[in-house]
Design an enzyme around this catalytic site. Structure first.
Site, PDB file in Angstrom:
ATOM      1  N   ASP A 115      14.601  -2.308  13.160  1.00 34.89           N
ATOM      2  CA  ASP A 115      15.583  -1.493  12.452  1.00 34.89           C
ATOM      3  C   ASP A 115      14.849   0.137  12.338  1.00 34.89           C
ATOM      4  O   ASP A 115      14.553   0.700  11.491  1.00 34.89           O
ATOM      5  CB  ASP A 115      15.881  -1.800  10.962  1.00 34.89           C
ATOM      6  CG  ASP A 115      16.727  -0.746  10.241  1.00 34.89           C
ATOM      7  OD1 ASP A 115      17.640  -0.105  10.936  1.00 34.89           O
ATOM      8  OD2 ASP A 115      16.766  -0.785   8.754  1.00 34.89           O
ATOM      9  N   LEU A 158       1.363   4.778   1.139  1.00 38.96           N
ATOM     10  CA  LEU A 158       0.953   5.469   2.309  1.00 38.96           C
ATOM     11  C   LEU A 158       1.233   7.046   2.473  1.00 38.96           C
ATOM     12  O   LEU A 158       2.213   7.277   1.858  1.00 38.96           O
ATOM     13  CB  LEU A 158       1.541   5.146   3.904  1.00 38.96           C
ATOM     14  CG  LEU A 158       1.081   3.754   3.961  1.00 38.96           C
ATOM     15  CD1 LEU A 158       1.984   3.230   5.532  1.00 38.96           C
ATOM     16  CD2 LEU A 158      -0.307   3.503   4.459  1.00 38.96           C
ATOM     17  N   GLU A 202       0.940  -0.985   0.025  1.00 39.87           N
ATOM     18  CA  GLU A 202      -0.015   0.007  -0.016  1.00 39.87           C
ATOM     19  C   GLU A 202       1.002   1.163   0.060  1.00 39.87           C
ATOM     20  O   GLU A 202       1.816   1.285   0.757  1.00 39.87           O
ATOM     21  CB  GLU A 202      -1.072   0.094   1.137  1.00 39.87           C
ATOM     22  CG  GLU A 202      -1.696   1.185   1.596  1.00 39.87           C
ATOM     23  CD  GLU A 202      -2.225   1.120   2.956  1.00 39.87           C
ATOM     24  OE1 GLU A 202      -3.030   2.014   3.145  1.00 39.87           O
ATOM     25  OE2 GLU A 202      -1.727   0.390   3.629  1.00 39.87           O
TER      26      GLU A 202
END
Length: 267
Positions: free
Chosen positions: A177, A82, A80
């Site tokens: 991370d 964003l 997706e």
């Protein structure tokens, strides 16, 4: 670029209308694509797109924001798109998001499989003992790639970890991370935590990483929750792992960071 974009469109069952490169892909290729039916998505290569897809799903399942996985193969990940402006003012929302992520608890320390940052392997074998996991999977794993003086300092620290780290902290779901470049924001809210390297471990690991390249403001801690006693002493130990990864990935420019952290830890 065209072949990657077309592969992403095909995985979505559509026809490619346009594609453009995106910044931030130091260890992978990253594109934004549009289909002729108006849909848009992000297409990414990587060391293991299927593993990354599973990590993104785990983050979303925790209630923390992450891009929805639209498709994945052994070669590419389609996600997706964003909204993201990277504007300031999202520290409080980031604190809430990371708290939701860390509320998920595993049975032990590690992950279902190993992962990697480019050519640097991330060892995730399960361990019931946290100092052993951190010493073996996050510090000593770098020993073959270091010169002898630096390797000896890492070995000495690993041997001291049972006295420096809690034996069995709650195994929280970690992003793995978590730094500013992997946090998407828009309008003072976090829209997505991206590029994960998930595993279960001490929650302070993510917090230490988040402070390595630019510490969030006090609103983050106020929203996240109170620090554990001794957190500041453990922070440089946890920051050593990303510093060592950067040393291996990007070269001697990061040696100073590694040595400064060791100086603090071994003072």
């Amino acid at each position: 670029m065209t072949s990657l974009a077309e592969a992403g469109a095909a995985l979505l069952g559509g026809r490619l209308a346009w594609a453009e490169p995106m910044g931030g892909g130091d260890l992978s290729s990253l594109l934004r694509i549009g289909l002729d039916d108006g849909r848009e998505a992000v297409v990414k290569t990587g060391p293991d797109p299927l593993a990354e897809a599973a990590m993104l799903r785990a983050i979303r399942a925790s209630g923390a924001p992450a891009p929805a996985v639209l498709g994945a193969t052994t070669a590419i990940l389609v996600m997706e798109r964003l909204p993201a402006s990277r504007a300031d003012g999202a520290d409080a929302d980031l604190g809430r998001a990371v708290a939701r992520l860390h509320a998920v608890t595993g049975e032990s320390y590690g992950w279902e499989q190993d992962f990697s940052f480019g050519p640097v392997r991330i060892e995730n074998g399960w361990s019931p003992d946290w100092p052993s996991f951190w010493g073996e999977r996050r510090l000593l794993c770098h020993r073959p790639f270091l010169d002898p003086p630096l390797a000896r300092r890492i070995e000495a620290l690993a041997a001291a970890l049972p006295e420096r780290l809690p034996a069995r902290p709650r195994p929280a779901l970690l992003h793995g991370d978590l730094w500013g470049g992997n946090v998407l924001t828009e309008g003072g809210r976090v829209t997505g935590l991206i590029d994960p390297a998930c595993y279960f471990g001490h929650a302070e690991v993510d917090l230490a990483m988040l402070a390595l390249f630019g510490r969030p403001g006090p609103a983050f801690r106020a929203a996240y929750g109170q620090a554990e006693p001794g957190c500041a002493d453990r922070e440089p130990i946890y920051q050593l792992w990303p510093a060592l990864v950067h040393l291996r990935l990007f070269g001697s420019g990061y040696r100073g960071m590694v040595e400064r952290l060791l100086d603090v830890v071994q003072a």
